[in-house]
Design an enzyme around this catalytic site. Structure first.
Site, PDB file in Angstrom:
ATOM      1  N   ASN A  28       0.834  -1.190   0.000  1.00 27.57           N
ATOM      2  CA  ASN A  28       0.000   0.000   0.000  1.00 27.57           C
ATOM      3  C   ASN A  28       0.873   1.245   0.000  1.00 27.57           C
ATOM      4  O   ASN A  28       2.026   1.203   0.419  1.00 27.57           O
ATOM      5  CB  ASN A  28      -0.938   0.019   1.218  1.00 27.57           C
ATOM      6  CG  ASN A  28      -0.224  -0.357   2.500  1.00 27.57           C
ATOM      7  OD1 ASN A  28       0.533   0.440   3.052  1.00 27.57           O
ATOM      8  ND2 ASN A  28      -0.454  -1.570   2.988  1.00 27.57           N
ATOM      9  N   SER A  44      -8.304  -1.432   1.666  1.00 26.53           N
ATOM     10  CA  SER A  44      -7.821  -2.744   2.098  1.00 26.53           C
ATOM     11  C   SER A  44      -8.272  -3.865   1.164  1.00 26.53           C
ATOM     12  O   SER A  44      -9.467  -4.001   0.857  1.00 26.53           O
ATOM     13  CB  SER A  44      -8.338  -3.036   3.510  1.00 26.53           C
ATOM     14  OG  SER A  44      -7.905  -4.297   3.953  1.00 26.53           O
ATOM     15  N   GLY A  45      -7.311  -4.668   0.703  1.00 25.95           N
ATOM     16  CA  GLY A  45      -7.612  -5.893  -0.016  1.00 25.95           C
ATOM     17  C   GLY A  45      -8.182  -5.745  -1.403  1.00 25.95           C
ATOM     18  O   GLY A  45      -8.605  -6.736  -2.010  1.00 25.95           O
ATOM     19  N   SER A  73      -6.566   0.690   4.124  1.00 24.99           N
ATOM     20  CA  SER A  73      -5.575  -0.370   4.303  1.00 24.99           C
ATOM     21  C   SER A  73      -5.463  -0.785   5.768  1.00 24.99           C
ATOM     22  O   SER A  73      -5.512   0.049   6.676  1.00 24.99           O
ATOM     23  CB  SER A  73      -4.204   0.113   3.817  1.00 24.99           C
ATOM     24  OG  SER A  73      -3.180  -0.752   4.231  1.00 24.99           O
ATOM     25  N   HIS A  94       4.392   0.601   1.994  1.00 26.17           N
ATOM     26  CA  HIS A  94       4.692  -0.702   2.603  1.00 26.17           C
ATOM     27  C   HIS A  94       4.562  -1.756   1.516  1.00 26.17           C
ATOM     28  O   HIS A  94       3.593  -1.743   0.750  1.00 26.17           O
ATOM     29  CB  HIS A  94       3.726  -1.011   3.738  1.00 26.17           C
ATOM     30  CG  HIS A  94       3.840  -2.402   4.278  1.00 26.17           C
ATOM     31  ND1 HIS A  94       5.043  -2.949   4.688  1.00 26.17           N
ATOM     32  CD2 HIS A  94       2.913  -3.377   4.454  1.00 26.17           C
ATOM     33  CE1 HIS A  94       4.849  -4.179   5.117  1.00 26.17           C
ATOM     34  NE2 HIS A  94       3.560  -4.468   4.965  1.00 26.17           N
ATOM     35  N   HIS A  96       5.852  -6.087   0.303  1.00 23.09           N
ATOM     36  CA  HIS A  96       6.488  -7.354   0.653  1.00 23.09           C
ATOM     37  C   HIS A  96       7.414  -7.749  -0.495  1.00 23.09           C
ATOM     38  O   HIS A  96       7.424  -8.898  -0.928  1.00 23.09           O
ATOM     39  CB  HIS A  96       5.434  -8.430   0.929  1.00 23.09           C
ATOM     40  CG  HIS A  96       4.683  -8.220   2.210  1.00 23.09           C
ATOM     41  ND1 HIS A  96       4.918  -8.959   3.353  1.00 23.09           N
ATOM     42  CD2 HIS A  96       3.739  -7.320   2.546  1.00 23.09           C
ATOM     43  CE1 HIS A  96       4.123  -8.537   4.330  1.00 23.09           C
ATOM     44  NE2 HIS A  96       3.393  -7.535   3.859  1.00 23.09           N
TER      45      HIS A  96
END
Length: 230
Positions: A28, A44-45, A73, A94, A96
């Site tokens: 996000n 979110s999602g 988020s 942020h 991954h």
């Protein structure tokens, strides 16, 4: 409300899959409006191919949704803590991303081994400890507090990124676009450091004089890289 802010944050979020920093919905981006103190953040999602500027969520610094039909988020409380603690930043990302997350999962800070790292980040990228016990009850908020505590004796502008142990990286900048830029740099630096240690397991950090030269030729009052001082 704040349509241009939402457009910028949408574009920043769409850059994350473009630069291979996220898979599915694993990330996000947000940006704060300095005049109102409101933050635009990814919902979110929601898959990236379903996003639009109108779907960005506006929140205040208490976490209340001011505008938007979606939930913000789940990392929103972390973003809020960082905006409150680091007043000079205007955007947060942020992800991954694979290499930076690998260092985070290993619980290791990323050592500065060369000039690519030194050009953008002054010294190592630190790795915060994992949360423990009751800290998980307010997981996202306490993740932010953990980062802030780690930076109490660090310059968050000179080191615009952090790793959270067993989790992943956060990066920030003057706006969402710069935060994405720093997240891309972080991933490349993490990749280079990983390969560097594979090639030479006894590798040492780059000499401090070299780190200083490369960082300060791009940053600070005496910077001379680029066309700004032409």
């Amino acid at each position: 409300m704040l349509e241009e802010l939402k457009r910028r944050v949408y574009k920043a979020n769409m850059m994350l899959p473009q630069y291979h920093l996220v898979t599915f919905t694993w990330g996000n981006a947000s940006e704060i409006d300095s005049a109102t103190g409101l933050v635009a953040i990814k919902p979110s999602g929601v898959p990236y191919d379903e996003l639009s500027p109108e779907k960005m969520v506006l929140i205040d610094l208490q976490g209340n949704v001011v505008e938007g039909e979606y939930k913000p988020s789940s990392d929103m409380p972390t973003h809020i803590v960082l905006y409150k603690a680091f007043p000079e930043i205007g955007g947060i990302v942020h992800t991954h991303s694979p290499y930076a997350t690998s260092w985070a999962q290993a619980g290791r800070s990323i050592t500065c081994y060369g000039t690519t790292h030194a050009d953008y980040i002054y010294g190592e990228v630190p790795c915060a400890r994992c949360l423990e016990g009751k800290e998980f009850e307010e997981y996202e908020k306490n993740t932010g507090l953990l980062i802030v505590d780690l930076f109490k004796d660090k310059d968050y502008e000179a080191v615009p990124a952090v790793l959270c142990k067993n989790h992943g990286p956060f990066a920030w900048g003057k706006d969402a676009h710069e935060a994405v830029h720093n997240a891309v740099v972080l991933e490349e630096v993490a990749k280079m450091a990983s390969r560097c240690e594979l090639i030479n397991p006894q590798v040492k950090p780059a000499p401090q004089d070299l780190q200083d030269k490369h960082y300060f030729r791009k940053h600070g009052a005496n910077a001379y890289y680029g066309q700004g001082n032409k």
